[in-house]
Motif scaffolding. Structure first.
Motif, PDB file in Angstrom:
ATOM      1  N   VAL A  12       0.864  -1.179   0.000  1.00  9.80           N
ATOM      2  CA  VAL A  12       0.000   0.000   0.000  1.00  9.80           C
ATOM      3  C   VAL A  12       0.899   1.226   0.000  1.00  9.80           C
ATOM      4  CG1 VAL A  12      -1.837   1.234   1.225  1.00  9.80           C
ATOM      5  CG2 VAL A  12      -1.734  -1.272   1.346  1.00  9.80           C
ATOM      6  N   TYR A  13       0.711   2.105  -0.972  1.00  8.72           N
ATOM      7  CA  TYR A  13       1.455   3.371  -0.995  1.00  8.72           C
ATOM      8  C   TYR A  13       0.616   4.425  -0.291  1.00  8.72           C
ATOM      9  CZ  TYR A  13       4.552   1.415  -4.602  1.00  8.72           C
ATOM     10  OH  TYR A  13       5.448   0.654  -5.295  1.00  8.72           O
ATOM     11  N   GLN A  14       1.249   5.106   0.641  1.00 14.12           N
ATOM     12  CA  GLN A  14       0.540   6.121   1.408  1.00 14.12           C
ATOM     13  C   GLN A  14       1.177   7.470   1.077  1.00 14.12           C
ATOM     14  OE1 GLN A  14      -1.727   4.666   4.043  1.00 14.12           O
ATOM     15  NE2 GLN A  14      -2.691   6.646   3.595  1.00 14.12           N
ATOM     16  N   THR A  15       0.725   8.076   0.013  1.00 17.26           N
ATOM     17  CA  THR A  15       1.331   9.372  -0.337  1.00 17.26           C
ATOM     18  C   THR A  15       0.408  10.526   0.045  1.00 17.26           C
ATOM     19  OG1 THR A  15       0.684   8.811  -2.598  1.00 17.26           O
ATOM     20  CG2 THR A  15       3.018   8.788  -2.105  1.00 17.26           C
ATOM     21  N   GLY A  16      -0.748  10.595  -0.569  1.00 19.52           N
ATOM     22  CA  GLY A  16      -1.699  11.668  -0.227  1.00 19.52           C
ATOM     23  C   GLY A  16      -2.672  11.187   0.835  1.00 19.52           C
ATOM     24  N   PRO A  19      -4.889   6.083   0.414  1.00 16.05           N
ATOM     25  CA  PRO A  19      -3.875   5.055   0.191  1.00 16.05           C
ATOM     26  C   PRO A  19      -4.114   4.320  -1.131  1.00 16.05           C
ATOM     27  CG  PRO A  19      -5.365   4.416   1.975  1.00 16.05           C
ATOM     28  CD  PRO A  19      -5.810   5.758   1.508  1.00 16.05           C
ATOM     29  N   VAL A  20      -3.032   3.980  -1.819  1.00 19.52           N
ATOM     30  CA  VAL A  20      -3.143   3.222  -3.071  1.00 19.52           C
ATOM     31  C   VAL A  20      -2.699   1.798  -2.795  1.00 19.52           C
ATOM     32  CG1 VAL A  20      -2.308   2.983  -5.447  1.00 19.52           C
ATOM     33  CG2 VAL A  20      -2.661   5.261  -4.469  1.00 19.52           C
ATOM     34  N   GLN A  21      -3.612   0.864  -3.002  1.00 18.43           N
ATOM     35  CA  GLN A  21      -3.257  -0.541  -2.798  1.00 18.43           C
ATOM     36  C   GLN A  21      -2.696  -1.092  -4.109  1.00 18.43           C
ATOM     37  OE1 GLN A  21      -6.077  -3.013  -0.736  1.00 18.43           O
ATOM     38  NE2 GLN A  21      -4.359  -4.343  -0.180  1.00 18.43           N
ATOM     39  N   ALA A  22      -1.381  -1.112  -4.201  1.00  8.64           N
ATOM     40  CA  ALA A  22      -0.727  -1.497  -5.458  1.00  8.64           C
ATOM     41  C   ALA A  22      -0.678  -3.013  -5.634  1.00  8.64           C
ATOM     42  CB  ALA A  22       0.680  -0.906  -5.509  1.00  8.64           C
ATOM     43  N   LEU A  23      -0.553  -3.758  -4.534  1.00  7.06           N
ATOM     44  CA  LEU A  23      -0.575  -5.231  -4.605  1.00  7.06           C
ATOM     45  C   LEU A  23      -1.468  -5.756  -3.494  1.00  7.06           C
ATOM     46  CD1 LEU A  23       3.181  -6.204  -5.147  1.00  7.06           C
ATOM     47  CD2 LEU A  23       1.374  -6.182  -6.881  1.00  7.06           C
ATOM     48  N   GLY A  40       0.200  -7.066 -17.680  1.00 10.56           N
ATOM     49  CA  GLY A  40      -0.947  -6.334 -17.145  1.00 10.56           C
ATOM     50  C   GLY A  40      -0.862  -4.899 -17.598  1.00 10.56           C
ATOM     51  N   PRO A  41      -1.994  -4.208 -17.586  1.00 17.73           N
ATOM     52  CA  PRO A  41      -1.986  -2.812 -18.036  1.00 17.73           C
ATOM     53  C   PRO A  41      -1.179  -1.917 -17.101  1.00 17.73           C
ATOM     54  CG  PRO A  41      -4.129  -3.399 -17.101  1.00 17.73           C
ATOM     55  CD  PRO A  41      -3.314  -4.657 -17.144  1.00 17.73           C
ATOM     56  N   SER A  42      -0.919  -0.725 -17.564  1.00 14.40           N
ATOM     57  CA  SER A  42      -0.229   0.263 -16.749  1.00 14.40           C
ATOM     58  C   SER A  42      -0.981   0.456 -15.435  1.00 14.40           C
ATOM     59  CB  SER A  42      -0.169   1.554 -17.559  1.00 14.40           C
ATOM     60  OG  SER A  42       0.484   2.527 -16.826  1.00 14.40           O
ATOM     61  N   GLY A  43      -0.251   0.466 -14.333  1.00 15.05           N
ATOM     62  CA  GLY A  43      -0.883   0.664 -13.024  1.00 15.05           C
ATOM     63  C   GLY A  43      -1.364  -0.609 -12.358  1.00 15.05           C
ATOM     64  N   SER A  44      -1.138  -1.769 -12.999  1.00 15.94           N
ATOM     65  CA  SER A  44      -1.649  -3.020 -12.418  1.00 15.94           C
ATOM     66  C   SER A  44      -0.756  -3.565 -11.306  1.00 15.94           C
ATOM     67  CB  SER A  44      -1.846  -4.072 -13.518  1.00 15.94           C
ATOM     68  OG  SER A  44      -0.649  -4.302 -14.217  1.00 15.94           O
ATOM     69  N   GLY A  45       0.452  -3.013 -11.155  1.00 17.39           N
ATOM     70  CA  GLY A  45       1.302  -3.436 -10.042  1.00 17.39           C
ATOM     71  C   GLY A  45       2.575  -4.159 -10.449  1.00 17.39           C
ATOM     72  N   LYS A  46       2.883  -4.200 -11.737  1.00 17.25           N
ATOM     73  CA  LYS A  46       4.046  -4.965 -12.217  1.00 17.25           C
ATOM     74  C   LYS A  46       5.358  -4.447 -11.616  1.00 17.25           C
ATOM     75  CE  LYS A  46       3.219  -3.939 -16.576  1.00 17.25           C
ATOM     76  NZ  LYS A  46       2.063  -3.029 -16.361  1.00 17.25           N
ATOM     77  N   SER A  47       5.562  -3.134 -11.701  1.00 21.94           N
ATOM     78  CA  SER A  47       6.824  -2.580 -11.189  1.00 21.94           C
ATOM     79  C   SER A  47       6.927  -2.768  -9.678  1.00 21.94           C
ATOM     80  CB  SER A  47       6.943  -1.089 -11.518  1.00 21.94           C
ATOM     81  OG  SER A  47       7.004  -0.912 -12.911  1.00 21.94           O
ATOM     82  N   THR A  48       5.822  -2.561  -9.000  1.00 23.00           N
ATOM     83  CA  THR A  48       5.816  -2.752  -7.547  1.00 23.00           C
ATOM     84  C   THR A  48       6.249  -4.169  -7.193  1.00 23.00           C
ATOM     85  OG1 THR A  48       4.029  -1.134  -7.361  1.00 23.00           O
ATOM     86  CG2 THR A  48       4.353  -2.614  -5.487  1.00 23.00           C
ATOM     87  N   LEU A  49       5.698  -5.135  -7.914  1.00 30.63           N
ATOM     88  CA  LEU A  49       6.021  -6.537  -7.652  1.00 30.63           C
ATOM     89  C   LEU A  49       7.506  -6.817  -7.907  1.00 30.63           C
ATOM     90  CD1 LEU A  49       4.852  -9.240  -6.861  1.00 30.63           C
ATOM     91  CD2 LEU A  49       4.165  -9.606  -9.212  1.00 30.63           C
TER      92      LEU A  49
HETATM   93  P1  ADP Z   1       2.714  -0.955 -13.368  1.00 31.21           P
HETATM   94  O1  ADP Z   1       4.197  -1.166 -13.284  1.00 31.21           O
HETATM   95  O2  ADP Z   1       1.949  -2.203 -13.689  1.00 31.21           O
HETATM   96  O3  ADP Z   1       2.369   0.157 -14.309  1.00 31.21           O
HETATM   97  P2  ADP Z   1       2.968   0.080 -10.677  1.00 31.21           P
HETATM   98  O4  ADP Z   1       3.471  -1.021  -9.824  1.00 31.21           O
HETATM   99  O5  ADP Z   1       3.942   1.109 -11.113  1.00 31.21           O
HETATM  100  O6  ADP Z   1       2.187  -0.528 -11.918  1.00 31.21           O
HETATM  101  O7  ADP Z   1       1.801   0.853  -9.911  1.00 31.21           O
HETATM  102  C1  ADP Z   1       0.724   0.198  -9.244  1.00 31.21           C
HETATM  103  C2  ADP Z   1      -0.115   1.246  -8.536  1.00 31.21           C
HETATM  104  O8  ADP Z   1       0.647   1.835  -7.485  1.00 31.21           O
HETATM  105  C3  ADP Z   1      -0.534   2.408  -9.414  1.00 31.21           C
HETATM  106  O9  ADP Z   1      -1.821   2.831  -8.998  1.00 31.21           O
HETATM  107  C4  ADP Z   1       0.491   3.469  -9.137  1.00 31.21           C
HETATM  108  O10 ADP Z   1      -0.025   4.753  -9.356  1.00 31.21           O
HETATM  109  C5  ADP Z   1       0.801   3.233  -7.672  1.00 31.21           C
HETATM  110  N1  ADP Z   1       2.187   3.577  -7.320  1.00 31.21           N
HETATM  111  C6  ADP Z   1       3.306   3.015  -7.828  1.00 31.21           C
HETATM  112  N2  ADP Z   1       4.413   3.513  -7.265  1.00 31.21           N
HETATM  113  C7  ADP Z   1       3.988   4.444  -6.359  1.00 31.21           C
HETATM  114  C8  ADP Z   1       4.645   5.310  -5.436  1.00 31.21           C
HETATM  115  N3  ADP Z   1       5.970   5.312  -5.318  1.00 31.21           N
HETATM  116  N4  ADP Z   1       3.858   6.115  -4.677  1.00 31.21           N
HETATM  117  C9  ADP Z   1       2.536   6.094  -4.775  1.00 31.21           C
HETATM  118  N5  ADP Z   1       1.846   5.289  -5.601  1.00 31.21           N
HETATM  119  C10 ADP Z   1       2.549   4.479  -6.400  1.00 31.21           C
END
Ligand code: ADP
Ligand code: MG
Length: 233
Positions: A12-16, A19-23, A40-49
């Protein structure tokens, strides 16, 4: 034994304010020597994983076990040491160092390792450059070679330390389709030869067909998995 185990992995990213539940509660195992893709599409959580598997970030809940070690417990120094030994990275933007030649870019990770004799260093770099078909270009600088060639150099650089795992986050996103295909095939050949586990992400359904195991991510959850070749090693 599984090389990588993800247990209830949650980020979960807690920026603003929101909270954004990325995974969300990811559970899966990745075997040694496999060639795995997350699509998966952009924003699906690939980079986070991939960042969590690569010890570049920490889970909010759940675990990443690599060789049965919970890598979320590492401090910064331990994470860096673990990455240097175990993981190679390939990036979407290639991330080659512009002031170093092709040869020097591939050599660079070896200079970070302790006391590798220069002959062995040279042997390893030359062998990898040969494998990716870049020997003739070894004295060139990154701005003198094409995108596909840059990514081949990046693959050589990721493998030169002989890591157990190579992680590639959208490695073909900046390549045309034919070049992307070739680069993925080189990665496949190389990782087979070196016995590396290769994990890449893509949003391109055409490229993903090259993988042996394909996981589809949507809104931070695995919505399907496909295993094309059962690994019996
Ligand atoms: P993908 O690589 O599939 O495009 P990401 O893993 O980058 O997906 O992002 C998954 C979700 O987490 C998105 O909603 C993205 O906006 C959010 N997110 C990713 N990195 C951050 C971060 N550092 N801070 C806040 N939100 C983030
Ligand atoms: Mg991404």
């Amino acid at each position: 034994m599984d090389l990588i185990q993800l247990e209830n992995l949650t980020k979960v990213y807690q920026t603003g304010d929101i909270p954004v539940q990325a995974l969300k509660m990811i559970n899966l195992e990745i075997q040694k020597k496999s060639f795995v893709s997350f699509i998966g599409p952009s924003g699906s959580g690939k980079s986070t994983l991939l960042n969590l598997i690569g010890c570049l970030d920490k889970p909010t809940e759940g675990k990443v076990l690599i060789n049965n070690v919970d890598v979320g417990m590492f401090d910064r120094t331990e994470s860096a040491a673990f990455r240097g030994k175990t993981i190679g990275f390939v990036f979407q933007n290639f991330n080659l160092i512009p002031v170093l030649t092709v040869y020097e870019n591939v050599e660079y990770p070896l200079l970070m390792l302790d006391h590798l004799p220069s002959k062995e260093r040279n042997d390893r770099v030359s062998r990898l450059l040969e494998k990716v078909g870049m020997t003739d270009q070894k004295k060139k600088y990154p701005n003198q070679i094409s995108g596909g060639q840059k990514q081949r150099v990046a693959v050589a650089r990721a493998l030169v330390t002989n890591p157990q795992i190579v992680l590639a986050d959208e490695p073909t996103a900046n390549l045309d389709h034919a070049t992307a295909f070739k680069v993925i095939n080189i990665m496949h050949e190389m990782t087979n030869e070196f016995g590396t586990t290769f994990i890449f992400s893509t949003h391109d359904p055409k490229i993903v067909g090259e993988a042996e195991v394909i996981y589809t991510l949507e809104d931070g959850a695995i919505i399907s998995s496909e295993i094309k070749k059962v690994d019996t090693k």
